[in-house]
Design a protein around this motif. Structure first.
Motif, PDB file in Angstrom:
ATOM      1  N   ALA A 229     -28.433  45.844  37.982  1.00  0.00           N
ATOM      2  CA  ALA A 229     -27.567  46.752  37.278  1.00  0.00           C
ATOM      3  C   ALA A 229     -27.043  47.928  38.531  1.00  0.00           C
ATOM      4  O   ALA A 229     -26.193  48.426  38.121  1.00  0.00           O
ATOM      5  CB  ALA A 229     -28.346  47.653  36.260  1.00  0.00           C
ATOM      6  N   LEU A 230     -27.570  47.728  39.634  1.00  0.00           N
ATOM      7  CA  LEU A 230     -27.216  48.437  40.540  1.00  0.00           C
ATOM      8  C   LEU A 230     -25.884  48.333  41.643  1.00  0.00           C
ATOM      9  O   LEU A 230     -25.202  49.014  42.354  1.00  0.00           O
ATOM     10  CB  LEU A 230     -28.249  49.116  41.680  1.00  0.00           C
ATOM     11  CG  LEU A 230     -29.521  49.685  41.103  1.00  0.00           C
ATOM     12  CD1 LEU A 230     -30.504  49.792  42.191  1.00  0.00           C
ATOM     13  CD2 LEU A 230     -29.097  51.075  40.546  1.00  0.00           C
ATOM     14  N   PHE A 231     -25.419  46.973  41.252  1.00  0.00           N
ATOM     15  CA  PHE A 231     -24.214  46.466  42.097  1.00  0.00           C
ATOM     16  C   PHE A 231     -23.545  45.534  41.166  1.00  0.00           C
ATOM     17  O   PHE A 231     -24.039  44.964  40.158  1.00  0.00           O
ATOM     18  CB  PHE A 231     -24.844  45.866  43.487  1.00  0.00           C
ATOM     19  CG  PHE A 231     -25.738  44.679  43.294  1.00  0.00           C
ATOM     20  CD1 PHE A 231     -25.106  43.519  43.145  1.00  0.00           C
ATOM     21  CD2 PHE A 231     -26.980  45.088  43.145  1.00  0.00           C
ATOM     22  CE1 PHE A 231     -26.161  42.482  43.117  1.00  0.00           C
ATOM     23  CE2 PHE A 231     -27.981  43.989  43.101  1.00  0.00           C
ATOM     24  CZ  PHE A 231     -27.410  42.632  43.071  1.00  0.00           C
ATOM     25  N   ASP A 232     -22.404  45.295  41.670  1.00  0.00           N
ATOM     26  CA  ASP A 232     -21.456  44.275  40.786  1.00  0.00           C
ATOM     27  C   ASP A 232     -20.799  43.228  41.683  1.00  0.00           C
ATOM     28  O   ASP A 232     -20.290  42.332  41.088  1.00  0.00           O
ATOM     29  CB  ASP A 232     -20.128  45.280  40.298  1.00  0.00           C
ATOM     30  CG  ASP A 232     -20.793  46.132  38.923  1.00  0.00           C
ATOM     31  OD1 ASP A 232     -21.580  45.651  38.223  1.00  0.00           O
ATOM     32  OD2 ASP A 232     -20.300  46.966  39.083  1.00  0.00           O
ATOM     33  N   ASP A 233     -21.082  43.381  42.909  1.00  0.00           N
ATOM     34  CA  ASP A 233     -20.151  42.313  43.728  1.00  0.00           C
ATOM     35  C   ASP A 233     -21.013  40.992  43.513  1.00  0.00           C
ATOM     36  O   ASP A 233     -22.301  40.867  43.536  1.00  0.00           O
ATOM     37  CB  ASP A 233     -20.060  42.530  45.165  1.00  0.00           C
ATOM     38  CG  ASP A 233     -21.260  43.188  45.818  1.00  0.00           C
ATOM     39  OD1 ASP A 233     -22.253  43.494  44.945  1.00  0.00           O
ATOM     40  OD2 ASP A 233     -21.351  43.433  46.939  1.00  0.00           O
ATOM     41  N   HIS A 234     -20.315  39.920  43.635  1.00  0.00           N
ATOM     42  CA  HIS A 234     -20.879  38.409  43.707  1.00  0.00           C
ATOM     43  C   HIS A 234     -21.084  38.081  45.109  1.00  0.00           C
ATOM     44  O   HIS A 234     -20.627  38.216  46.143  1.00  0.00           O
ATOM     45  CB  HIS A 234     -19.792  37.660  43.118  1.00  0.00           C
ATOM     46  CG  HIS A 234     -19.778  37.978  41.615  1.00  0.00           C
ATOM     47  ND1 HIS A 234     -18.407  37.737  40.843  1.00  0.00           N
ATOM     48  CD2 HIS A 234     -20.364  38.549  40.587  1.00  0.00           C
ATOM     49  CE1 HIS A 234     -18.454  38.200  39.731  1.00  0.00           C
ATOM     50  NE2 HIS A 234     -19.536  38.665  39.510  1.00  0.00           N
ATOM     51  N   TRP A 235     -22.166  36.872  45.000  1.00  0.00           N
ATOM     52  CA  TRP A 235     -22.593  36.256  46.283  1.00  0.00           C
ATOM     53  C   TRP A 235     -23.165  37.221  47.224  1.00  0.00           C
ATOM     54  O   TRP A 235     -22.917  36.937  48.608  1.00  0.00           O
ATOM     55  CB  TRP A 235     -21.492  35.216  46.678  1.00  0.00           C
ATOM     56  CG  TRP A 235     -21.124  34.223  45.747  1.00  0.00           C
ATOM     57  CD1 TRP A 235     -19.846  34.187  44.930  1.00  0.00           C
ATOM     58  CD2 TRP A 235     -21.888  33.326  45.297  1.00  0.00           C
ATOM     59  NE1 TRP A 235     -19.867  33.127  44.044  1.00  0.00           N
ATOM     60  CE2 TRP A 235     -21.012  32.385  44.136  1.00  0.00           C
ATOM     61  CE3 TRP A 235     -23.376  32.779  45.472  1.00  0.00           C
ATOM     62  CZ2 TRP A 235     -21.637  31.600  43.470  1.00  0.00           C
ATOM     63  CZ3 TRP A 235     -23.736  31.659  44.744  1.00  0.00           C
ATOM     64  CH2 TRP A 235     -22.915  31.081  43.800  1.00  0.00           C
ATOM     65  N   HIS A 236     -23.454  38.393  47.055  1.00  0.00           N
ATOM     66  CA  HIS A 236     -24.051  39.479  47.909  1.00  0.00           C
ATOM     67  C   HIS A 236     -25.439  39.821  47.396  1.00  0.00           C
ATOM     68  O   HIS A 236     -25.625  40.825  46.889  1.00  0.00           O
ATOM     69  CB  HIS A 236     -23.113  40.661  47.924  1.00  0.00           C
ATOM     70  CG  HIS A 236     -23.524  41.448  49.089  1.00  0.00           C
ATOM     71  ND1 HIS A 236     -22.404  42.261  49.934  1.00  0.00           N
ATOM     72  CD2 HIS A 236     -24.509  42.053  49.652  1.00  0.00           C
ATOM     73  CE1 HIS A 236     -22.911  43.014  50.809  1.00  0.00           C
ATOM     74  NE2 HIS A 236     -24.279  42.943  50.527  1.00  0.00           N
ATOM     75  N   PRO A 237     -26.482  38.930  47.981  1.00  0.00           N
ATOM     76  CA  PRO A 237     -27.940  39.258  47.536  1.00  0.00           C
ATOM     77  C   PRO A 237     -28.394  40.603  48.079  1.00  0.00           C
ATOM     78  O   PRO A 237     -27.857  40.877  49.363  1.00  0.00           O
ATOM     79  CB  PRO A 237     -28.654  38.049  48.368  1.00  0.00           C
ATOM     80  CG  PRO A 237     -27.753  37.199  48.859  1.00  0.00           C
ATOM     81  CD  PRO A 237     -26.262  37.897  48.816  1.00  0.00           C
TER      82      PRO A 237
END
Lengths: 146, 146
Positions: free
Chosen positions: B38-46
């Motif tokens: 829930a702390l982040f929203d960007d994709h393909w960024h582990p």
């Protein structure tokens, strides 16, 4: 390693995109954690469900208190799938619920305790013995794969 | 490593048994996978959520197709927490649903593809680059911990 073929598990569905299971290398079969946990009923007896980079992924059903122990050379990850697990340390207790994980660093004494039946995933080096530095009737030396 | 203290997460409850967070070594804080996601929203960024035995546990949100790649020296574990992930191989596609995992052995070309937003856990050696043998605009060289 058992002689069984590892089949892809497709819960509640067909296996359209996952045909040709027989020819697939064992490591390319997916693992459904709940399906694997449904295969056995005994407590504190982990089963291996996957291996990678010298580490093993294990599943186990646990209930009641385990033994106090530590692992000299291995960090150990506990992840709860169902139920609730208390990880007791000498100075505190941390309770894990489904979707929660904790890494117990090597050398740290701990005792897992579960009030009801709890289903867990363990991630740890292949060399890890369940009772760590302690050997007793709970020690499982030869782990089966499921 | 960020400068933030890692606090124990106690969803929907108080932290009776988990007081004294400040004095706890970072590795003895539990990780709630959904809270971390829930702390982040960007994709393909582990993001890294735990480390043990030279391996890292990462969480990521993914959507759409990634790039074809392989990892020369690392086996890579994918576990789906929410949504659905297609792991495409040159000769087959394996679909993972929540609670399902797959180990992609080193050297095996693969492309993760997700039709909607999917939340995953990765388990792999610390040395693993997300795009493996490929370097492009999707490559994330410096991973943050959350």
């Amino acid at each position: 390693m058992s002689g069984q073929p590892r089949e892809a598990v497709t819960p509640g569905g067909s296996a359209q995109s996952e045909s040709n299971t027989e020819d697939r290398p064992p490591s390319l079969a997916k693992v459904n954690l709940r399906d694997k946990l449904a295969l056995f009923d005994d407590h504190w007896h982990p089963r291996v469900v996957a291996e990678l980079n010298g580490q093993q992924v294990k599943v186990a059903k646990v209930e009641g208190p385990f033994v106090w122990h530590h692992h000299e050379h291995e960090d150990e990850l506990f992840l709860v799938v169902e139920g609730e697990l208390d990880l007791e340390f000498r100075d505190q207790t941390i309770t894990l619920r489904p979707g929660e994980l904790l890494v117990v660093p090597r050398g740290v004494e701990h005792r897992p305790v579960s009030r009801g039946e709890t289903h867990i995933v363990l991630f740890e080096p292949k060399s890890t013995l369940n009772t760590g530095n302690v050997e007793n009737e709970r020690t499982v030396k030869q782990l089966d794969s499921v």
